[in-house]
Scaffold this motif. Structure first.
Motif, PDB file in Angstrom:
ATOM      1  N   LEU A  14       0.841  -1.184   0.000  1.00 55.61           N
ATOM      2  CA  LEU A  14       0.000   0.000   0.000  1.00 55.61           C
ATOM      3  C   LEU A  14       0.879   1.238   0.000  1.00 55.61           C
ATOM      4  O   LEU A  14       1.874   1.306   0.727  1.00 55.61           O
ATOM      5  CB  LEU A  14      -0.876  -0.021   1.261  1.00 55.61           C
ATOM      6  CG  LEU A  14      -1.936   1.045   1.451  1.00 55.61           C
ATOM      7  CD1 LEU A  14      -2.999   0.943   0.374  1.00 55.61           C
ATOM      8  CD2 LEU A  14      -2.572   0.876   2.822  1.00 55.61           C
TER       9      LEU A  14
ATOM     10  N   TYR B 255      -4.694  -0.055  11.489  1.00 58.04           N
ATOM     11  CA  TYR B 255      -5.421  -1.289  11.183  1.00 58.04           C
ATOM     12  C   TYR B 255      -6.611  -1.004  10.268  1.00 58.04           C
ATOM     13  O   TYR B 255      -6.900  -1.770   9.343  1.00 58.04           O
ATOM     14  CB  TYR B 255      -5.894  -1.959  12.475  1.00 58.04           C
ATOM     15  CG  TYR B 255      -4.771  -2.268  13.430  1.00 58.04           C
ATOM     16  CD1 TYR B 255      -3.903  -3.327  13.196  1.00 58.04           C
ATOM     17  CD2 TYR B 255      -4.554  -1.481  14.561  1.00 58.04           C
ATOM     18  CE1 TYR B 255      -2.851  -3.600  14.069  1.00 58.04           C
ATOM     19  CE2 TYR B 255      -3.507  -1.747  15.434  1.00 58.04           C
ATOM     20  CZ  TYR B 255      -2.655  -2.805  15.180  1.00 58.04           C
ATOM     21  OH  TYR B 255      -1.615  -3.065  16.038  1.00 58.04           O
TER      22      TYR B 255
ATOM     23  N   MET C 192      -5.330  -0.587   6.767  1.00 59.80           N
ATOM     24  CA  MET C 192      -4.897  -1.809   6.109  1.00 59.80           C
ATOM     25  C   MET C 192      -6.053  -2.760   5.820  1.00 59.80           C
ATOM     26  O   MET C 192      -5.975  -3.562   4.879  1.00 59.80           O
ATOM     27  CB  MET C 192      -3.867  -2.529   6.990  1.00 59.80           C
ATOM     28  CG  MET C 192      -2.569  -1.768   7.179  1.00 59.80           C
ATOM     29  SD  MET C 192      -1.474  -2.550   8.400  1.00 59.80           S
ATOM     30  CE  MET C 192      -1.134  -4.123   7.597  1.00 59.80           C
TER      31      MET C 192
ATOM     32  N   ILE D 244      -5.103  -4.575   1.350  1.00 66.65           N
ATOM     33  CA  ILE D 244      -3.844  -5.193   0.929  1.00 66.65           C
ATOM     34  C   ILE D 244      -4.113  -6.650   0.586  1.00 66.65           C
ATOM     35  O   ILE D 244      -4.574  -7.421   1.430  1.00 66.65           O
ATOM     36  CB  ILE D 244      -2.771  -5.099   2.034  1.00 66.65           C
ATOM     37  CG1 ILE D 244      -2.542  -3.641   2.435  1.00 66.65           C
ATOM     38  CG2 ILE D 244      -1.464  -5.715   1.546  1.00 66.65           C
ATOM     39  CD1 ILE D 244      -1.538  -3.474   3.557  1.00 66.65           C
TER      40      ILE D 244
ATOM     41  N   ILE E 273       3.515   0.499   2.837  1.00 65.06           N
ATOM     42  CA  ILE E 273       3.420  -0.772   3.562  1.00 65.06           C
ATOM     43  C   ILE E 273       3.689  -1.881   2.563  1.00 65.06           C
ATOM     44  O   ILE E 273       3.103  -1.901   1.477  1.00 65.06           O
ATOM     45  CB  ILE E 273       2.023  -0.966   4.199  1.00 65.06           C
ATOM     46  CG1 ILE E 273       1.719   0.165   5.186  1.00 65.06           C
ATOM     47  CG2 ILE E 273       1.945  -2.320   4.907  1.00 65.06           C
ATOM     48  CD1 ILE E 273       0.307   0.112   5.743  1.00 65.06           C
TER      49      ILE E 273
ATOM     50  N   ILE F 173       5.561  -7.658   7.751  1.00 67.67           N
ATOM     51  CA  ILE F 173       4.930  -6.400   7.340  1.00 67.67           C
ATOM     52  C   ILE F 173       5.995  -5.306   7.458  1.00 67.67           C
ATOM     53  O   ILE F 173       6.466  -5.033   8.569  1.00 67.67           O
ATOM     54  CB  ILE F 173       3.719  -6.039   8.212  1.00 67.67           C
ATOM     55  CG1 ILE F 173       2.642  -7.128   8.154  1.00 67.67           C
ATOM     56  CG2 ILE F 173       3.136  -4.673   7.791  1.00 67.67           C
ATOM     57  CD1 ILE F 173       1.909  -7.208   6.849  1.00 67.67           C
TER      58      ILE F 173
END
Length: 206
Positions: A110, A125, A128, A132, A180, A200
């Motif tokens: 991302l 959170y 995400m 993804i 990310i 991650i």
């Protein structure tokens, strides 16, 4: 007599104050296990003005209700660790430049700077979740990378922030995220067994 009374009161107050705090010591080293001097300690997001000495060592008084200890080095960046009233905490920077470089143009990740809605997310959170490929962010904020051939595939991945291993990404503000990236299998193998559940990799804006 009055002086003695004042002294006793001062000692009692000081005693009560100390009991509400934890004195913690530790050492900060780099990936070669060499001392990192001049690194500053933070309580949550508050600077303490306490820095590591030439041996990389520090002593810090931590008040109640502090949840996170952070270390910042001008050379190595940030480290963060949850605080559970330990009396000793060591920090180590890892040499993860190769993984960090990949996060600039993530093949599976991302890049929030291209998303004008990033500031609307309350937590990383939320940012995400569902955005993804191959990553599941559960309601309790547990993150699972799907498709990993490991007996630990129900474990959370390893988190790398600006090249440093962190135990939690709770402290990250969504609009501070540059990119990310998700690593798994062969890509995550550089981290050994710690990367068995995937990695991650998060890069923050400078």
């Amino acid at each position: 007599m009055k002086t003695l009374t004042k002294l006793i009161c001062s000692l009692l107050l000081a005693s009560g104050f100390v009991q509400a705090q934890t004195i913690i010591t530790g050492k900060v080293v780099n990936y070669k296990n060499k001392a990192v001097s001049g690194a500053e300690l933070y309580l949550d997001s508050t600077a303490t003005q306490v820095t590591t000495n030439k041996s990389g060592e520090y002593t810090l008084v931590v008040p109640e209700n502090v949840k996170t200890l952070k270390v910042h080095s001008n050379k190595y960046g940030w480290l963060s660790s949850a605080f559970a009233k330990e009396t000793k905490m060591d920090f180590m920077y890892l040499d993860t430049a190769s993984a960090t470089d990949k996060s600039l143009t993530p093949p599976n990740g991302l890049k929030p700077e291209k998303d004008k809605t990033t500031v609307s997310y309350r937590t990383i959170y939320d940012m995400m979740r569902g955005r993804i490929a191959g990553v599941t962010v559960q309601q309790d904020n547990t993150i699972i990378i799907r498709g990993i051939n490991s007996i630990r595939n129900n474990s959370e991945p390893l988190f790398i922030v600006d090249g440093n291993v962190v135990t939690s990404i709770d402290f990250i503000v969504p609009n501070e995220v540059l990119s990310i990236n998700v690593l798994k299998d062969a890509e995550a193998s550089i981290y050994g067994s710690r990367g068995a559940s995937g990695v991650i990799v998060i890069k923050l804006k400078k």
